[in-house]
Design an enzyme around this catalytic site. Structure first.
Site, PDB file in Angstrom:
ATOM      1  N   SER A  12       0.809  -1.217   0.000  1.00 13.59           N
ATOM      2  CA  SER A  12       0.000   0.000   0.000  1.00 13.59           C
ATOM      3  C   SER A  12       0.843   1.267   0.000  1.00 13.59           C
ATOM      4  CB  SER A  12      -0.902   0.020   1.241  1.00 13.59           C
ATOM      5  OG  SER A  12      -0.117  -0.004   2.428  1.00 13.59           O
ATOM      6  N   CYS A  13       2.173   1.138  -0.121  1.00 14.60           N
ATOM      7  CA  CYS A  13       3.005   2.325   0.025  1.00 14.60           C
ATOM      8  C   CYS A  13       2.923   3.232  -1.186  1.00 14.60           C
ATOM      9  CB  CYS A  13       4.459   1.949   0.284  1.00 14.60           C
ATOM     10  SG  CYS A  13       5.274   1.146  -1.095  1.00 14.60           S
ATOM     11  N   GLY A  14       2.479   2.719  -2.334  1.00 15.73           N
ATOM     12  CA  GLY A  14       2.223   3.577  -3.469  1.00 15.73           C
ATOM     13  C   GLY A  14       3.426   3.906  -4.317  1.00 15.73           C
TER      14      GLY A  14
END
Length: 315
Positions: free
Chosen positions: A146-148
């Protein structure tokens, strides 16, 4: 006929399994049978670090895992995230009130959790002289899905933290590879009883299974496996093959890289970024490994004993 309604009660089998009653339906007939479930509980990993007069403790990760080998899991997580590099960096690992120190029983000897236990927090105390990058402890690890960040940034991050790579000269016979999934599967005791766990195994070039860990999370299984070798001061694992019971993702290749592994084989598919990691850091990568076929995504020259029928097709 309407099936009877009931609520199955969960009973502890051991530290990694629960037993319940389920309604098993075959065709139009049902019956109540016992079923084993792999336990899934949260584990919080805390880190204590800093000079002796200014020690700090931070919670750096919460992961859902199968209880067992929790100290290995914590050590493997910190090692593969680049927080620690050497077993001597670790002063002690403990649950609340229980510690593992040099000269005592191994962490595994203490690592038996009771169902419903409060021992779902592991604290890792680092030696006072170990420097820790506080910024990396905000749980913005580059492995987090989810860190993108993009794939290019992920590879760049790996280059900045990975240990020095030795020349990869680890070779295996293709016929030996075919036999490894069954050897791993035959040793997965909890999977046999639940059908719900991922397995990760370490093999030598002769196909001997040297270590195995299971968990509901594939990344946890690898952390437990590499962590046990790390605590035993056997890393980097330059003469070992990592076999995964499922797919090969970026984070699993990242963990293999941090552990010094020269080869990763997976029963399932690799992701595109996993293949990029293999090529970037020269890790032999095999996917879709079955008893009669597999795909080589990088390092084909290090798998011997087969003849190529391809013409004009590059690796």
């Amino acid at each position: 006929m309407k099936a009877p309604s009931f609520t199955g009660t969960l009973h502890a089998v051991d530290s990694s399994m629960l037993q319940t009653t389920v309604e098993k339906v075959t065709g139009q007939i049902s019956r109540q049978v016992k079923d084993n479930l792999a336990i899934e509980e949260p584990l919080e990993i805390q880190l204590t670090y800093g000079p002796s007069n200014t020690r700090q403790t931070r919670s750096i990760s919460v992961t859902m895992r199968t209880p067992g080998d929790d100290f290995d899991l914590a050590a493997g997580f910190l090692m593969t995230e680049g927080v620690i590099r050497n077993a001597n960096d670790v002063e002690q690992i403990s649950y609340a009130g229980d510690s593992y120190l040099e000269g005592t029983d191994s962490p595994q000897a203490m690592d038996v959790l009771k169902v419903g236990s409060k021992q779902n927090t592991v604290r890792v105390d680092l030696a006072a002289e170990v420097e820790v990058n506080v910024g990396s402890l905000q749980r913005n690890f580059y492995t987090t899905s989810s860190c993108g960040i993009c794939g290019k940034a992920s590879l760049l991050a790996l280059r900045t933290v990975c240990p020095p790579r030795a020349i990869n000269d680890f070779k295996v016979e293709s016929q030996l590879l075919y036999r490894l999934p069954e050897r791993l599967r035959a040793s997965q005791g909890v999977f046999d009883r639940t059908g719900g766990l991922h397995g990760a195994g370490l093999f030598d070039s002769a196909g001997n299974l040297l270590a195995l860990r299971e968990d509901v999370g594939r990344h946890n299984a690898v952390d437990k496996l590499i962590g046990s070798e790390f605590l035993a001061d056997r890393t980097p694992l330059r003469d070992r093959l990592l076999l995964l019971s499922g797919r090969a993702s970026f984070e699993l290749l990242q963990k293999a890289l941090m552990g010094g592994l020269p080869m990763v084989a997976a029963v399932g598919a690799p992701s595109s970024l996993a293949v990029q990691v293999a090529k970037e850091f020269d890790i032999t990568l095999v996917g879709f490994l079955r008893e009669d076929h597999f795909n080589i995504y990088h390092g084909s020259k290090r798998i011997v004993g087969y003849a190529s029928a391809s013409i004009g097709v590059g690796e």
